[in-house]
Design a protein around this motif. Structure first.
Motif, PDB file in Angstrom:
ATOM      1  N   TYR A 121      -4.497   0.576  -5.497  1.00 30.04           N
ATOM      2  CA  TYR A 121      -3.660   1.293  -4.543  1.00 30.04           C
ATOM      3  C   TYR A 121      -2.320   1.672  -5.166  1.00 30.04           C
ATOM      4  CZ  TYR A 121      -6.908  -0.768  -1.095  1.00 30.04           C
ATOM      5  OH  TYR A 121      -8.020  -1.146  -0.397  1.00 30.04           O
TER       6      TYR A 121
ATOM      7  N   GLU B  92      -7.438   4.320   2.820  1.00 32.67           N
ATOM      8  CA  GLU B  92      -8.772   4.535   3.383  1.00 32.67           C
ATOM      9  C   GLU B  92      -9.682   5.356   2.485  1.00 32.67           C
ATOM     10  OE1 GLU B  92      -8.197   6.112   7.295  1.00 32.67           O
ATOM     11  OE2 GLU B  92      -7.279   4.272   8.067  1.00 32.67           O
ATOM     12  N   PRO B  93      -9.192   6.373   1.760  1.00 32.80           N
ATOM     13  CA  PRO B  93     -10.104   7.153   0.910  1.00 32.80           C
ATOM     14  C   PRO B  93     -10.402   6.501  -0.439  1.00 32.80           C
ATOM     15  CG  PRO B  93      -8.225   8.475   1.694  1.00 32.80           C
ATOM     16  CD  PRO B  93      -7.876   7.048   1.896  1.00 32.80           C
TER      17      PRO B  93
ATOM     18  N   ALA C 178      -3.765   9.154   5.537  1.00 32.75           N
ATOM     19  CA  ALA C 178      -5.136   9.293   5.052  1.00 32.75           C
ATOM     20  C   ALA C 178      -5.439  10.750   4.702  1.00 32.75           C
ATOM     21  CB  ALA C 178      -6.115   8.776   6.105  1.00 32.75           C
TER      22      ALA C 178
ATOM     23  N   GLU D  73     -16.014  10.651   0.913  1.00 33.23           N
ATOM     24  CA  GLU D  73     -14.887  10.044   1.614  1.00 33.23           C
ATOM     25  C   GLU D  73     -13.600  10.007   0.788  1.00 33.23           C
ATOM     26  OE1 GLU D  73     -14.858   9.159   4.818  1.00 33.23           O
ATOM     27  OE2 GLU D  73     -16.862  10.020   4.869  1.00 33.23           O
TER      28      GLU D  73
ATOM     29  N   ARG E 223      -6.363  12.284   0.962  1.00 37.85           N
ATOM     30  CA  ARG E 223      -7.585  13.070   0.740  1.00 37.85           C
ATOM     31  C   ARG E 223      -7.256  14.448   0.189  1.00 37.85           C
ATOM     32  NH1 ARG E 223      -9.368  10.139   5.526  1.00 37.85           N
ATOM     33  NH2 ARG E 223     -11.113   8.793   4.898  1.00 37.85           N
TER      34      ARG E 223
ATOM     35  N   GLY F 297      -3.379   3.965   5.981  1.00 39.28           N
ATOM     36  CA  GLY F 297      -4.168   5.190   5.937  1.00 39.28           C
ATOM     37  C   GLY F 297      -4.322   5.745   4.529  1.00 39.28           C
ATOM     38  N   ALA F 298      -3.316   5.530   3.699  1.00 37.28           N
ATOM     39  CA  ALA F 298      -3.379   6.040   2.330  1.00 37.28           C
ATOM     40  C   ALA F 298      -4.454   5.344   1.514  1.00 37.28           C
ATOM     41  CB  ALA F 298      -2.021   5.881   1.659  1.00 37.28           C
TER      42      ALA F 298
ATOM     43  N   ARG G 257      -0.644   6.732  10.357  1.00 41.73           N
ATOM     44  CA  ARG G 257      -1.781   6.246   9.567  1.00 41.73           C
ATOM     45  C   ARG G 257      -2.765   7.380   9.299  1.00 41.73           C
ATOM     46  NH1 ARG G 257      -5.327   0.722  10.412  1.00 41.73           N
ATOM     47  NH2 ARG G 257      -6.960   1.220   8.898  1.00 41.73           N
TER      48      ARG G 257
END
Length: 585
Positions: A297, A315-316, A226, A268, A230, A312-313, A222
């Protein structure tokens, strides 16, 4: 403990393989062609703590990437609050409520708790498109519904299986509210069996590597996803990047809906602001929040496919501005076009916004419609009712390196049109035509791919046809000077008279008798780059293959042909000067 990279990669692949095997088992065991042949389904593994995505099958529909995460999270919250009964080993919950982290009612989700050492470790969940869920029209795609109750049976999370045994009373309630109910048991058992396979394969994974190692790997994967997202976002230039996408109409009010998007970078990650989009609509083209977020997404997954599928992908990625728009539907707004159509317009807005920012990566718009066509009625030869669901492919957008794919699956999934032989065997229909739609790809330095055209005739009995499609008003957008792809077309031949639905791509309850026909032309993808910079030899080859006519080659690409060869002098004149001749890629 610190995992070595090899072990981490192997566990990542094993988790993916578990989901892939669930997908395969679901399709192979399902009864309905929409699942068994078209693969309109998805399976995944989700955190027991917050429902966050751990892994999903590569062959599952991308739109479900975020949706099942939200659905699982809602289930966890309802159990914690006491609204829904707590899980026991062998239980399977069923839910299709759009407002509880879902899509439209036809997408029915199962969720099964996975226990390890007496502890609830994760949820195994899958979604299958049921060919009918009741409601006003066969197939559920009610083009003029004004409330969700008109679209079919809505199920909150309830236990369909309790300690491994199906609850006959709940199943009888479901069957009493849907068409061709006697055929659903095959899909139900297939959906449950896929989750059982997932549980068995997870047991084997834990036994092989140990509980601590697997848990550490999930957390590391995860965090890595992320970080990778990012890093990809860092390559986007600073600024505000804007895109607009148009929905033909809501099926009730004959006026377009607008998706307005502004994309900007934050500390972020990326912010996707949809403020200024159209307000909630009367008809079924509202999108619930879970589908709207998932659409963003999946668009980013298209742009950065190397980023692993994991919570995790996401989250930003921050989504704002959807309140008080048709992208945040609340009860009782109808939503049958939400996942199949509006989601693809959301993704198109993302592509339109980021194409100038990432011209070497982002494609022109794809066909962007699932082509939802429902046909239900009575087959006198077999003495039973039927519900047929047809989805269809279209052209992909061109990109900086190559032309768009022809007859590709929709933006939101990997579902393919069922083979016509299977459809003719299962239903009282005859496909009079199924062909590539020449000329539908948008012109560009890299042209868009082509859609398809098909014609279906009802052979016997009586039936009612319904459509929820899109891109009938404007075609898929070209990028960086490329032309738009061709629009979606629908024509009904009823009693020998041909007509087009008033809403172009949406209609419901059209009666058909023997010999009546439905003709559909799906959109081509948008072109990428100036069409006058396309290699003349590539244009000549397109004409040779029948994709464009010589007249289209001249008008769209500025290429003159004589006796099947490029007339260099005439082409240079058409394009302005010899210096404007196209560059070889």
């Amino acid at each position: 403990m610190t995992l070595d990279p090899i072990t981490l990669t192997v566990i990542e692949a094993r988790l993916q393989q578990i989901c892939d095997e669930m997908d395969l088992a679901f399709s192979r065991a399902a009864f309905s062609p929409v699942i068994a042949e078209a693969n309109d389904r998805s399976d995944g593994i989700y955190s027991a703590e917050d429902g966050s995505l751990i892994a999903q099958g590569a062959g599952g529909l991308p739109v479900f990437v975020g949706v099942m995460q939200f659905s699982t999270r809602t289930l966890i919250e309802r159990i914690a609050s006491g609204v829904t009964a707590p899980p026991e080993p062998g239980d399977i919950y069923i839910v299709n409520d759009p407002y509880l982290g879902g899509t439209h009612l036809m997408d029915v989700r199962f969720a099964r708790p996975y226990w390890r050492g007496g502890k609830l470790w994760c949820w195994l969940s899958n979604t299958g498109h049921w060919p009918d869920i009741g409601g006003a029209v066969p197939g559920g795609f009610s083009a003029s519904a004004t409330a969700v109750e008109q679209e079919g049976l809505r199920l909150p999370p309830v236990k369909l299986f309790k300690r491994g045994a199906m609850d006959a009373e709940i199943y009888s309630i479901i069957c009493a509210n849907i068409r061709v109910a006697e055929q659903r048991i095959g899909d139900v058992k297939a959906q449950a069996a896929a989750l059982e396979i997932g549980a068995q394969r997870l047991d084997a994974l834990f036994d092989r590597y140990g509980d601590d190692v697997v848990e550490e790997a999930v957390a590391a994967l995860r965090a890595r996803a992320a970080a990778q997202m990012r890093a990809a976002i860092d390559g986007i230039p600073e600024g505000v990047w804007r895109g607009v996408a148009i929905v033909d109409s809501d099926g009730v009010v004959d006026a377009p809906l607008e998706i307005r998007l502004a994309v900007s970078k934050s500390a972020e990650g990326l912010v996707f602001d949809f403020a200024g989009s159209s307000p909630p609509c009367a008809g079924p083209m509202n999108s619930v929040r879970a589908t709207t977020l998932s659409s963003v997404y999946l668009a980013m997954r298209h742009i950065f496919p190397h980023v692993p599928i994991s919570a995790g992908a996401f989250e930003p990625l921050e989504v704002t501005g959807i309140e008080d728009t048709f992208l945040d539907a609340r009860y009782p707004r109808p939503v049958s076009g939400c996942a199949a159509e509006v989601s693809q317009r959301i993704a198109e807005a993302v592509f339109a916004a980021l194409a100038p920012a990432l011209p070497e990566i982002v494609t022109a718009a794809p066909a962007g419609t699932s082509g939802n066509f429902g046909l239900g009625g009575h087959d006198p030869e077999r003495g039973r009712g039927f519900v047929m669901y047809q989805l269809s492919g279209g052209g992909y957008g061109g990109n900086a390196r190559e032309d768009g794919l022809t007859n590709g699956c929709s933006t939101i999934g990997i579902s393919k049109a069922p083979p016509i032989e299977i459809m003719e065997q299962q239903f009282p229909v005859l496909y009079r035509r199924y062909a590539l739609r020449e000329g539908s790809g948008g012109a560009g330095a890299r042209r868009g791919g082509f859609g398809v055209e098909y014609e279906i005739e009802l052979r016997r009995g009586s039936a009612r046809a319904s459509f929820v499609m899109d891109h009938g008003r404007v075609g898929p957008q070209g990028a960086l000077g490329g032309r738009d792809g061709a629009v979606n077309t629908v024509e009904i031949v009823q009693g020998g008279r041909a007509f087009t639905p008033p809403h172009l791509s949406k209609a419901q309850d059209i009666p058909l008798g023997p010999g009546d026909r439905v003709r559909v032309g799906t959109p081509g993808g948008g072109g990428h780059g100036d069409p006058f910079r396309r290699d003349p030899d590539a244009v000549r080859e397109d004409v040779r293959l029948g994709y464009y006519t010589p007249e289209q080659a001249r008008a769209l690409f500025g290429v003159a042909l004589r006796d099947g060869a490029v007339d260099a002098a005439a082409t240079a004149a058409l394009r302005g000067s010899v210096g404007d001749a196209p560059q070889q890629a």
